[in-house]
Design an enzyme around this catalytic site. Structure first.
Site, PDB file in Angstrom:
ATOM      1  N   GLY C 132      31.010  21.117 -13.693  1.00  0.00           N
ATOM      2  CA  GLY C 132      29.977  21.216 -15.099  1.00  0.00           C
ATOM      3  C   GLY C 132      29.487  19.935 -15.564  1.00  0.00           C
ATOM      4  N   TYR C 133      28.598  18.698 -14.941  1.00  0.00           N
ATOM      5  CA  TYR C 133      27.627  17.833 -16.235  1.00  0.00           C
ATOM      6  C   TYR C 133      26.369  17.977 -16.501  1.00  0.00           C
ATOM      7  CZ  TYR C 133      31.318  14.361 -14.274  1.00  0.00           C
ATOM      8  OH  TYR C 133      32.169  13.515 -13.723  1.00  0.00           O
ATOM      9  N   SER C 134      25.127  18.868 -15.456  1.00  0.00           N
ATOM     10  CA  SER C 134      23.860  18.055 -15.391  1.00  0.00           C
ATOM     11  C   SER C 134      23.720  19.528 -16.958  1.00  0.00           C
ATOM     12  CB  SER C 134      23.287  18.336 -14.647  1.00  0.00           C
ATOM     13  OG  SER C 134      23.040  17.848 -14.186  1.00  0.00           O
ATOM     14  N   SER C 166      26.751  22.904  -8.524  1.00  0.00           N
ATOM     15  CA  SER C 166      26.525  23.290  -6.807  1.00  0.00           C
ATOM     16  C   SER C 166      28.502  24.257  -6.742  1.00  0.00           C
ATOM     17  CB  SER C 166      27.314  21.880  -5.957  1.00  0.00           C
ATOM     18  OG  SER C 166      26.222  21.333  -6.128  1.00  0.00           O
ATOM     19  N   GLU C 249      34.361   6.558  -6.567  1.00  0.00           N
ATOM     20  CA  GLU C 249      33.925   6.986  -5.234  1.00  0.00           C
ATOM     21  C   GLU C 249      34.670   6.364  -4.181  1.00  0.00           C
ATOM     22  OE1 GLU C 249      28.700   7.807  -4.820  1.00  0.00           O
ATOM     23  OE2 GLU C 249      29.572   6.573  -6.594  1.00  0.00           O
ATOM     24  N   THR C 378      19.749   9.851 -10.216  1.00  0.00           N
ATOM     25  CA  THR C 378      18.650   9.771  -9.599  1.00  0.00           C
ATOM     26  C   THR C 378      18.054   7.727  -8.526  1.00  0.00           C
ATOM     27  OG1 THR C 378      17.286   9.052 -11.194  1.00  0.00           O
ATOM     28  CG2 THR C 378      17.057  11.155 -10.839  1.00  0.00           C
TER      29      THR C 378
END
Lengths: 399, 377, 396
Positions: C132-134, C166, C249, C378
């Site tokens: 739940g970021y963007s 997502s 990551e 991005t």
């Protein structure tokens, strides 16, 4: 819409072509090592070439073509921009010495904005090709950010006293005068604080120091101004209008991208490729070579279209500021692309400079490889051109 | 030299844009992707009324007698809205082939119908295993009394499923070289033995596989000379390539306009994203691609309209515009960010359309090779 | 410098390879090509696969045993990732989110209860998170999140909207970034929460992506009451935790491994296919483009290896992950484009058409390609990170 020259323009083109063929020394194509778009390898760096260039410019002046764009009342030809474009194209195609700073920038600016004294003093000598100037804009701390200049001109009786340093000053050492911008009101906001001057190189306090470019050629200079007195009548037009004049003068240089040079060099390289073999088979049959050269051909076509577009806009009285940035950006990036492709195709031979007996294509490729670096930097970097396109053209904002 | 449209061309362009904006918003393309026919008949009729279908048809055959530049202007306007339908296959492929090579009788019979919107045409050229060009033509047409019997499979035939006639390039003779012995037949789309399968394509267009199984065609239906279709097809492909360029110019102009508008509107970090240099430089690069594509396409279209040799300019246009379209629509996505990765956003329609136009009549590499040949390499 | 692997590592690689050969669900091969092609079927297969891996301890290979891992080194993780990607084993974005990002953050900042509650089931493949970021106005500018979590007795009350979430429609929990101090500077008023997706007041609305799949969602929080224990780490310290999560990551080595498979597939295709009567592989242009891609994929592989190397040497990757992200997403775009050019007109045909080549995978990849330089930061943001965090170039 029409993609061809009018009959009158075709006739003018033929006239220019005939003139160039007649007046240029027969050896000129070999003498000239200029790389299209580059600043580092000007023809005026070798003595024989300097002489030939001088003679040629005189012939141009006699013909009236040195002032091809000027109004008739000042002895100009008052040709349309399209005809100027045709002229520039042919001149650069033959790599002939064309307009310099004096005829291309100073003259038209004086005609438009200069005082009566300015016109009296300079117009005729410039028109006759008797003097040459260098461009005193950039400073060590003022490159892309031209408004940040620090050289000052202080009002002192009948004179201005100039102090500061200019850099790059292409062929300043071979020119007679500086076309100089300096701060005349340090209190005023940027862009409204500077004036243009013509300064004699021989004035006491002017020191010109060579900068050797990466080709090993002395084309650039640092120029120091130490309490240099310049008569007030050498200030161009009105005080503090320097940046405005400078920006307006851009109109006069929009077409000066040396467009024909790209086509000429490419044609010569195609000839070279057709006559060469690589590992026993014709170089021109190599897939990569074909594709790369075809890509360049398309790019040249594109730059030509941008060139004609700019000229035809100028003739319609439009200001092609964005379009000329597109032209400048694509032409100079083509300079780089052309160098990359010729070097890649020549492979190991791309390393051999012109003097070497095994050098290919007159050693032009490695010169271009070095010289093209200057193309996308000088007269507004590619980044600056993209900013102009985005901000002025598309209305994207700074913040 | 005049890089501006004439007054008439300007009027054509703005009226075409206005018309399509109103009659063919992007919702039409979305609807048509599910539609069996793939085009709204009412829109087709209106195009006929406007004279678009007969834009290239001489007045003697009920057309408006325009030139290729006019056609390019219409195609560009259609590209701007990704207008679906059989305009390209009918007017450009079928129409120009008949105009260039058809007999007087064929012209009299077909062109008025075409101009009036009563005829849908297409060209069956590509075959399995062929990418671009005419180098592989294996579909056979064998003479049988005063008929020919056609057998074989064609691919990527636009709108064959609704075509009244399919112009089929078939081999009538082995020929000394691949260029010889190809004949162009006007095949009734409803002929017995034709099986059309609409392919599921990237751009939601209606490209078909067409299987010819003993399809009988009257010998009179040969367009041009028997066995001599090669040069007709070369010429046609050149024009078609430029036509596709015009579509792409419209397509990327819209993608570009949407993107710049978004860059001005969308705020992140308290400022419009278009104020960041990274985005500005993307946009500036798009300007070069869009402007470049526009003029290099117009140049080729103008040459065709003037009847001048166009091979070099056409290939240059197709090479540049194909690659530029890919770059522009991709950057369009990039600048829009996630929003344009949604089905309901229009950007992907342009991304898809750009690719379809790129692979039609030769991609960038194919045309670069043609440029190289013409450079004398 | 040593580019080799130890005997044990080589043995592990063989073990993984063998396992995949015998255990990988056959059906998968005809399903997913990109993470955005999510369907009920692909979800079911991925879940089953994750549970199988979880049972072996391979889903969270590097985690401590108490949390369901095997405590193995990042090199083993790299080997596992590389082999699974090369074989194209079932995988979805949820694995990366849950195992790669969220759980390691909980491990670092969570309470013992939180660790016990979330980590072992996640390691077994039985629990998934969505991110739940963007938000509509917080994309690249993630710190601008405006979804609010207001403290109210023993609870927080959440209100706001997330987007591009997502698998929100499938996940058990949402890893939520919410504003807990509206008056603080934007980076300093954000906290991280674990929110049960079944909580009343949560509405998930599907977004269909350009491939036609439902992978994203909008998630609306309307007075969603969550217990205080949902807060992970310190209140108002969320931005820091969120930034740290980037450093967890994994190497990303799956990317080049998968690309190499696609390149090999294209090479094979070129050997078997004639274009206009000539074998495709004879086209020098095709040869060169494929060769260049192979070189680029090798470079990417090594850039990914560097991240693992930093991890085993207990150095925190800084800008290096951004380098692999930018290079990897742009390489994937090049790969799609080369593939599309090789397929020519056939590139327009999707899986399902009898004329589709390589199962339409290249076409899917082409459609997927624009998302690669957008999702997860991005390319522009990544380049800024490289320039500013990596090279120390100033912001102003």
């Amino acid at each position: 819409m029409e993609f061809k020259l009018s009959e009158k323009e075709e006739a003018f083109k033929s006239e220019v072509e005939a003139f160039l063929k007649k007046e240029l020394p027969p050896k000129w194509p070999e003498m000239s090592t200029h790389w299209p778009g580059g600043y580092g390898s000007l023809e005026s760096t070798n003595e024989e070439a300097v002489k030939a260039a001088f003679t040629f410019r005189r012939r141009l002046a006699e013909k009236g073509w040195l002032t091809i764009s000027w109004p008739k009342e000042f002895g100009g030809e008052e040709h349309s921009y399209m005809e100027q474009a045709i002229f520039d194209e042919r001149v650069s195609y033959y790599r002939a010495p064309g307009m310099g700073i004096a005829t291309g920038i100073a003259g038209p600016t004086i005609l438009r904005f200069g005082s009566d004294e300015n016109k009296q003093d300079w117009v005729q000598t410039i028109a006759k090709g008797e003097i040459e100037m260098w461009l005193g804009y950039s400073e060590p701390n003022s490159g892309s950010d031209l408004a940040g200049i620090q050289t000052t001109a202080v009002d002192d009786g009948d004179d201005f006293i100039i102090n500061g340093q200019k850099i790059w000053g292409t062929i300043a050492h071979l020119a007679d005068y500086a076309w100089l911008i300096a701060v005349t009101d340090s209190e005023a906001p940027r862009h409204r604080n500077a004036s243009l001057f013509i300064v004699d190189n021989k004035t006491p306090g002017v020191t010109i120091r060579p900068i050797i470019n990466i080709l090993g050629i002395h084309s650039f200079n640092e120029v120091f101004f130490d309490n240099v007195r310049v008569p007030k009548r050498n200030m161009i037009g009105e005080k503090n209008m320097g940046f405005y004049y400078m920006m307006t003068a851009l109109d006069f240089e929009r077409l000066m991208v040396g467009i024909g040079g790209f086509k000429r060099l490419f044609e010569q390289f195609i000839e070279y490729v057709k006559q060469s073999e690589q590992d026993g088979s014709p170089l021109g049959k190599n897939h990569t070579v074909r594709k790369k050269l075809a890509e360049i051909a398309v790019k040249i076509e594109m730059v030509y279209i941008f060139f004609w577009r700019t000229a035809s806009m100028l003739d319609k009285g439009l200001v092609p500021s964005v379009e000329s940035s597109v032209l400048k950006l694509t032409a100079t990036e083509l300079s780089r692309a052309l160098a990359d492709v010729t070097m890649e195709i020549l492979g190991p031979y791309g390393q051999l400079m012109g003097g070497s007996k095994d050098a290919q294509f007159r050693g032009m490729a490695p010169r271009g490889y070095l010289d093209c670096i200057s193309a996308t930097i000088g007269a507004g970097t590619s980044e600056i051109q993209r900013n102009i396109i985005a901000m002025r053209g598309l209305g994207l904002t700074k913040k | 030299m005049d890089l501006e449209f004439t007054k008439e061309q300007k009027i054509l362009k703005s009226s075409a844009r206005d018309f399509l904006k109103k009659e063919c918003p992007s919702s039409v393309m979305r609807e048509m992707k599910e539609d069996e026919k793939g085009y709204p008949e009412a829109l087709w009729a209106k195009m006929a009324d406007l004279g678009w279908l007969g834009v290239m048809v001489p007045e003697a055959y009920d057309g408006i007698g325009g030139n290729f530049m006019d056609l390019a202007i219409i195609l560009e306007a259609m590209g701007e809205v990704c207008c679906p339908g059989p305009f390209f296959s009918t007017v450009v492929l079928g129409g120009l082939a008949i105009l260039d090579a058809g007999s007087e009788e064929q012209k009299k019979l077909l062109l008025p119908k075409l101009a009036n919107g009563d005829l849908i045409l297409t060209l069956a050229l590509s075959e399995p295993g062929a990418w671009y060009g005419t180098s592989v033509i294996n579909v056979q047409a064998v003479a049988d009394k005063d008929e020919y019997v056609i057998n074989g499979t064609k691919l990527f035939v636009e709108n064959a499923h609704i075509a009244d006639y399919i112009l089929c390039a078939a081999r009538t003779d082995k020929g000394g070289s691949p260029d010889e012995g190809i004949t162009l037949f006007l095949v009734d789309g409803k002929s017995k033995g034709i099986t059309c399968t609409v392919l599921d394509t990237l751009a939601y267009d209606k490209q078909c596989e067409v299987v010819f199984d003993n399809v009988r065609v009257p010998a009179d239906n040969i367009i041009g000379e028997n066995g001599k279709a090669f040069s007709v097809l070369e010429n046609l492909q050149e024009k078609a390539a430029v036509g596709k360029c015009a579509e792409m110019v419209g397509c990327i102009q819209t993608a570009f306009d949407m993107t710049v508008a978004y860059a001005k509107d969308r705020k992140q970090f308290g400022r419009p994203i278009g104020s960041f240099q990274a985005i500005q430089h993307h946009c500036a690069n798009m300007v070069i691609d869009v402007d470049g594509a526009r003029f290099i396409t117009y140049q080729a279209a103008w040459k065709i309209a003037e009847g001048l040799p166009t091979s070099m300019e056409a290939s240059m246009a197709k090479a540049w515009t194909s690659d530029a379209s890919r770059r522009v629509t991709f950057l369009g996505h990039q600048i829009h960010g996630a929003i344009s990765f949604c089905e309901e956003h229009d950007m992907h329609l342009y991304y898809r359309k750009a690719k379809a136009a790129e692979v039609a009549f030769g991609d960038g590499d194919y045309h670069l090779e043609k440029v190289a040949q013409q450079l004398g390499l | 410098m040593d580019f080799g692997f130890t005997k044990e590592q080589e043995a592990f690689r063989l073990e993984v390879r063998e396992y995949i050969k015998t255990e990988m669900p056959q059906k998968w091969e005809t399903l997913g090509y990109t993470v955005w092609e999510e369907t009920d079927e692909s979800w079911a297969i991925t879940q089953e696969w994750n549970r199988k891996l979880g049972a072996k301890g391979w889903l969270a290979l590097t985690w401590p045993e108490e949390y369901g891992g095997l405590g193995r080194s990042p090199v083993d993780q790299l080997i596992l990732d590389e082999e699974m990607a090369a074989a194209g084993t079932p995988t979805g974005v949820e694995t990366m989110i849950t195992i790669g990002w969220v759980c390691p953050t909980i491990m670092l900042f969570g309470t013992d209860e939180q660790k016990k509650k979330y980590l072992p089931p996640a390691a077994r493949g039985e629990l998934t998170f969505c991110l739940g970021y963007s938000e509509p106005d917080a994309g690249s500018d993630l710190a601008a999140v405006s979804t609010a979590a207001v403290e109210d007795g023993d609870t927080f009350v959440v209100n706001g909207q997330k987007v591009w979430t997502s698998i929100a429609h499938r996940a058990d929990y949402c890893w939520l970034a919410a504003r807990t101090d509206p008056d603080a500077p934007k980076h300093k008023g954000v906290s991280m929460f674990v929110v049960d997706m079944k909580s009343p007041g949560i509405t998930v609305r599907p977004l269909i992506n350009i491939l036609g799949f439902h992978s994203f969602n909008e998630v609306f929080f309307d007075n969603v009451i969550i217990p205080k224990e949902s807060l992970v780490g310190e209140k108002n310290n969320g931005w820091y935790q969120l930034a740290i999560a980037l450093d967890f990551e994994r190497s990303g080595v799956g990317g080049p491994a998968r690309m190499k498979q696609v390149i090999d597939g294209l090479v094979q295709y070129c050997k078997e296919t004639k274009r206009n009567g000539t074998p495709l592989w004879k086209d020098k242009g095709v040869q060169q483009e494929l060769a260049r891609l192979a070189v680029d994929a090798e470079v990417l592989r090594l850039l990914c290896y560097r991240i693992t190397w930093l991890q085993i040497n207990k150095k925190t990757p800084n800008y290096e992950a951004s380098v692999t992200k930018v290079f990897g997403s742009e390489l994937l775009d090049r790969l799609s484009n080369v593939g599309m050019r090789i397929l020519g007109p056939y590139s327009q045909l999707d899986r399902g058409s009898k004329w589709a080549q390589l199962h339409g995978g290249i076409t899917r990849s082409y459609l997927n390609s624009p998302s690669m330089g957008i999702g997860g930061g991005t390319s522009e943001i990544q380049r800024s990170i490289i320039a500013m965090r990596g090279l120390g170039l100033p912001r102003k």
